[in-house]
Design a protein around this motif. Sequence first.
Motif, short mmCIF file in Angstrom:
data_model
loop_
_atom_site.label_atom_id
_atom_site.label_comp_id
_atom_site.label_asym_id
_atom_site.label_seq_id
_atom_site.Cartn_x
_atom_site.Cartn_y
_atom_site.Cartn_z
N ARG A 196 0.83 -1.22 0.00
CA ARG A 196 0.00 0.00 0.00
C ARG A 196 0.86 1.26 0.00
NH1 ARG A 196 -5.74 0.24 1.34
NH2 ARG A 196 -5.16 2.24 2.17
N GLU A 198 3.78 1.41 -1.45
CA GLU A 198 4.35 1.50 -2.81
C GLU A 198 3.32 1.95 -3.85
OE1 GLU A 198 7.44 -2.19 -1.96
OE2 GLU A 198 5.76 -2.51 -3.31
N HIS A 199 2.04 1.66 -3.60
CA HIS A 199 0.97 2.00 -4.56
C HIS A 199 -0.13 2.77 -3.84
CE1 HIS A 199 2.67 -0.78 -7.57
NE2 HIS A 199 2.96 -1.53 -6.52
N ALA A 202 -3.74 2.89 -5.33
CA ALA A 202 -4.46 1.65 -5.67
C ALA A 202 -5.59 1.37 -4.69
CB ALA A 202 -3.47 0.48 -5.65
N GLU A 240 -5.68 1.26 -10.59
CA GLU A 240 -4.75 0.31 -10.00
C GLU A 240 -5.41 -0.38 -8.80
OE1 GLU A 240 -0.01 0.77 -9.77
OE2 GLU A 240 -1.12 2.13 -8.49
N ASN A 261 -4.24 -1.77 -13.85
CA ASN A 261 -3.07 -2.48 -13.31
C ASN A 261 -3.47 -3.27 -12.06
OD1 ASN A 261 -0.41 -3.23 -13.04
ND2 ASN A 261 0.13 -1.39 -11.86
N ILE A 263 -2.22 -5.73 -8.93
CA ILE A 263 -1.04 -6.13 -8.17
C ILE A 263 -1.45 -7.20 -7.16
CG2 ILE A 263 0.79 -5.27 -6.62
CD1 ILE A 263 -0.56 -2.43 -7.87
#
Length: 314
Positions: A196, A198-199, A202, A240, A261, A263
């Motif tokens: 979370r 890192e993104h 999202a 994302e 995207n 993940i």
Amino acid sequence: MTNKIMTKHIYNTIQEEIAALKKERKAIILAHNYQVGEIQDIADFTGDSLRLAQEATKTDAEVILFSGVHFMAETASILCPDKKVIVPDIEAGCSLADMIRPEDIRRWKAGHPDGIVVCYVNTSAAVKAESDYCCTSSNAVEVVKSISANREILFVPDFFLGTYVKQQTGRENIELWKGYCPTHVMIQSSEIEKIRTEHPKAEFLMHPECGCLTKSMHLADRIMSTEGMIRYVKESRAEEFIIATETGILHRMQKDNPKKNFIPASPQAVCHYMKMNTLEKIVQSLENLEYEVKVPKELADRARKPIERMLTIV
Ligand code: 13P
């Protein structure tokens, strides 16, 4: 129905061969969202446990090839006693389903004569036969809400789904079995926090079987079944998504939404039972009409009741 295919043709691809065999056998292929992508691509229906059970009851095909794990094929056999239900690999089981036995339920009921047993669909036919209600991850909350608030409930076998149900319904009188899915339990809160960060943009979708549910439920944008996730990512405006469930689901998400995207919350979340099925085994299965999953009538009649109760509620 003969057990052997008499004429052998040459096909350009294995997909063509499966299509021809399906026609010859008057078969449909139902595949769970965790199957490998190439199986999802040749299936008539890909979905979650609930959708696949419903599709099984609707079909007029003579043969149902169930590409998933054993309890799913058993559910199809219970709901469609006149159909031939086959699986590509008879060893494809479910560790979670194996964590509860019918005698465990009988023992609990002996001590709680007014109690109600709610079993997750990830259970054997023998366990369903001892249960009052069945549920899937998409309707567990609704099923429990439909039960009178003063009745004690034994929820089996998934502890994490049960914890989610308890939280959503606010009911204290639910006893939880301590079973778990070894694949989902690997998805831990520490991994979630890292991904979370890192993104940050999202959306985070969590399956209620996840090990991170107890600590990180509040972090999830949505907690849903696999089919719920498939629908949600199509409708959401986000670009994302962090997906906390078995990684097989990413195939359809990516295929349906090529610009978005996805993940995996944990790339290690791979169910080796689900991955035992292959296209080659599907060919053999349709050719030889094996391996049949047939729940004996007396057991099927008892196991059908909790499933039908669930289907009337939803
Ligand atoms: P779904 O009903 O969400 O597909 O979940 C089934 C399952 O087996 C999860 O491990």
